[in-house]
Write an enzyme that holds these catalytic residues in place. Structure first.
Site, PDB file in Angstrom:
ATOM      1  N   ASP A 182      36.208  40.884  31.037  1.00  0.00           N
ATOM      2  CA  ASP A 182      35.276  40.169  31.915  1.00  0.00           C
ATOM      3  C   ASP A 182      33.981  40.959  31.941  1.00  0.00           C
ATOM      4  OD1 ASP A 182      37.077  38.130  32.600  1.00  0.00           O
ATOM      5  OD2 ASP A 182      37.886  39.275  34.285  1.00  0.00           O
ATOM      6  N   ASP A 220      36.453  31.917  31.216  1.00  0.00           N
ATOM      7  CA  ASP A 220      36.682  31.545  32.614  1.00  0.00           C
ATOM      8  C   ASP A 220      35.743  30.423  33.050  1.00  0.00           C
ATOM      9  OD1 ASP A 220      38.542  33.630  32.748  1.00  0.00           O
ATOM     10  OD2 ASP A 220      37.090  35.043  33.599  1.00  0.00           O
TER      11      ASP A 220
END
Length: 187
Positions: A127, A142
């Site tokens: 991330d 995401d």
């Protein structure tokens, strides 16, 4: 074949194309971030509002299911299988876009879970996009999953079906046309 009008061609190629583009962008951005960034050293894009920060996430969004990477891997596999099964009979371009976004995102995070350290079925997802200090750090996969899911909910709410037809939301219309709620002609 499935009763859908011939005017609606199958949309699996579009679904797969969109998924492939999302997957390529996701994996490309993750590779770039891993190669160029150091964990704990964020890069400010727009002050503290938008920044890049490398995080290796063993859980899901909002740090849920941390330490249950194997379960998240199995869920991602189930999503991929489900989307492909639905996609085989898909005739709606809008549904193909939504499902393509979900599939591409699911595959992007699945690749991390399968091939990144600490090992297969336990890999941590990369991330790197941070917006504000209170929102969790996320990645292209995401955001693709969320955008695809929102599109699918909107399509469902407004009655757009995966087969390219539109559901009738007015239960009384059949009665006004001389039929009952099952669409059978009145006697």
């Amino acid at each position: 074949m499935s009763g859908a009008p011939a005017a609606f061609p199958r949309r699996l190629p579009w679904l797969l194309l969109i998924a492939a583009v999302v997957l390529a962008v996701d994996l490309g951005t993750k590779a770039l971030v891993v190669a160029k960034m150091t964990p704990g050293e964020p890069i400010s894009i727009i002050g503290d509002v938008v920044r890049l920060t490398l995080i290796r996430n063993s859980g899901a969004a909002f740090s849920m299911a941390t330490g249950m990477t194997w379960l998240l891997t199995l869920i991602a596999v189930a999503v991929v299988i489900g989307v492909i099964r639905i996609g085989r009979t898909l005739r709606s371009l809008s549904w193909a876009i939504g499902l393509g976004l979900v599939l591409g995102g699911a595959l992007g995070n699945l690749v991390d879970r399968l091939f990144r350290s600490p090992g297969p079925l336990q890999g941590h997802v990369i991330d790197f996009i941070a917006v504000t200090k209170w929102w969790p750090v996320f990645n292209v996969a995401d955001s693709s999953i969320v955008c695809g899911a929102i599109l699918l909910v909107v399509l469902t709410v407004f009655g757009f079906e995966p087969d390219g037809t539109r559901a009738d939301h007015d239960d009384d219309e059949g009665a006004r046309a001389g039929g009952d709620q099952d669409g059978k002609a009145g006697e």
